[in-house]
Design an enzyme around this catalytic site. Structure first.
Site, PDB file in Angstrom:
ATOM      1  N   ARG A 104       0.852  -1.181   0.000  1.00  0.00           N
ATOM      2  CA  ARG A 104       0.000   0.000   0.000  1.00  0.00           C
ATOM      3  C   ARG A 104       0.887   1.229   0.000  1.00  0.00           C
ATOM      4  NH1 ARG A 104      -4.612   0.823   4.551  1.00  0.00           N
ATOM      5  NH2 ARG A 104      -2.855   1.714   5.659  1.00  0.00           N
ATOM      6  N   ASP A 200       0.518  -2.649  12.166  1.00  0.00           N
ATOM      7  CA  ASP A 200       0.965  -3.091  10.833  1.00  0.00           C
ATOM      8  C   ASP A 200       1.294  -4.588  10.892  1.00  0.00           C
ATOM      9  OD1 ASP A 200       2.602  -1.618   8.174  1.00  0.00           O
ATOM     10  OD2 ASP A 200       2.851  -3.741   8.641  1.00  0.00           O
ATOM     11  N   ASP A 203       4.872  -5.726   9.610  1.00  0.00           N
ATOM     12  CA  ASP A 203       5.948  -5.355  10.531  1.00  0.00           C
ATOM     13  C   ASP A 203       5.907  -6.217  11.790  1.00  0.00           C
ATOM     14  OD1 ASP A 203       7.083  -3.434   8.927  1.00  0.00           O
ATOM     15  OD2 ASP A 203       5.922  -1.788   9.771  1.00  0.00           O
TER      16      ASP A 203
END
Ligand code: PRP
Ligand code: URA
Length: 209
Positions: A104, A200, A203
């Site tokens: 994204r 996230d 991550d």
């Protein structure tokens, strides 16, 4: 219109609550994604077609049912979708795996495709697109469009956490696709992150932040 299934199984809700905790380690987070993917795959594969086979038990021959032919493929959206593959494969070890790389853009929030490698016969398979997060829905919708361009006929989307906005986008863009989610959250924040979400997913899976 595709159906939306939200899992309320206590084991899934329990594991999801641990995953969401910001103190949960990368190692535990990765294990939980795998475990939840296994539990969800059990339910999401409920409609797979069966065929009659004859099995000879130690007692006699008898008609039984087994999964029909080349039945399915798992399609993770890289990176975070990778975390769901092994859990799914633990139930269907012969499934093929295709990969779609999509990230994204941090500014526009639009998906950018950077990789695509699929089994040759995707038109004959039931494809399960997996990604932990369905936020704006842009990445999943673009991945599904790509699969359809390449011939896919039957697609199911499986995500851990979805925002209502993302579900609405898939329902609008791909009304033929069923959606399985472990939780439907409240909304997106100004950065298009899911609230309360888990941050996230990529991550947290790979310890990159
Ligand atoms: C995350 C997530 C989805 C996407 C969801 O990936 O894994 O693919 O964002 O957002 P959307 O519904 O608004 O498109 P990200 O772009 O962070 O890439 P990564 O998996 O490589 O970290
Ligand atoms: N991608 C993520 O990993 N998390 C979100 O909340 C939204 C997009």
């Amino acid at each position: 219109m595709g159906k939306v299934y939200v899992f309320d199984h206590p084991l899934i809700q329990h594991k999801l609550a641990i995953m969401r905790d910001k103190e949960t380690s990368t190692k535990d987070f990765r294990e939980l994604v795998r475990e939840i993917a296994t539990l969800m795959a059990y339910e999401a594969t409920r409609s797979l077609p069966l065929e009659e086979v004859e099995v000879e038990t130690p007692i006699c021959k008898a008609p039984m049912k087994m999964l029909a032919g080349e039945s399915l493929a798992i399609i993770p959206i890289l990176r975070a979708g990778l975390g769901m593959v092994d859990g799914f494969l633990s139930l269907v070890p012969n499934a093929r795996v295709g990969h779609i790389g999509m990230f994204r853009d941090p500014e526009t929030k639009q998906p950018v495709e950077y990789y695509c490698k699929l089994p040759e016969d995707i038109d004959k398979r039931h494809l399960f697109v997996v990604d932990p997060m369905l936020a704006t829905g842009g990445s999943a919708s673009a991945a599904i469009s790509l699969l359809k361009e390449k011939g896919a006929k039957k697609i199911t989307l499986m995500c851990l956490i979805a925002a209502p906005e993302g579900i609405a986008v898939i329902e609008n863009d791909h009304p033929d696709v069923d959606i399985f989610v472990a939780a439907k959250d409240s909304h997106l924040n100004e950065h298009a992150y899911i609230v309360p979400g888990l941050g996230d997913a990529g991550d947290r899976l790979y310890g990159t932040k």
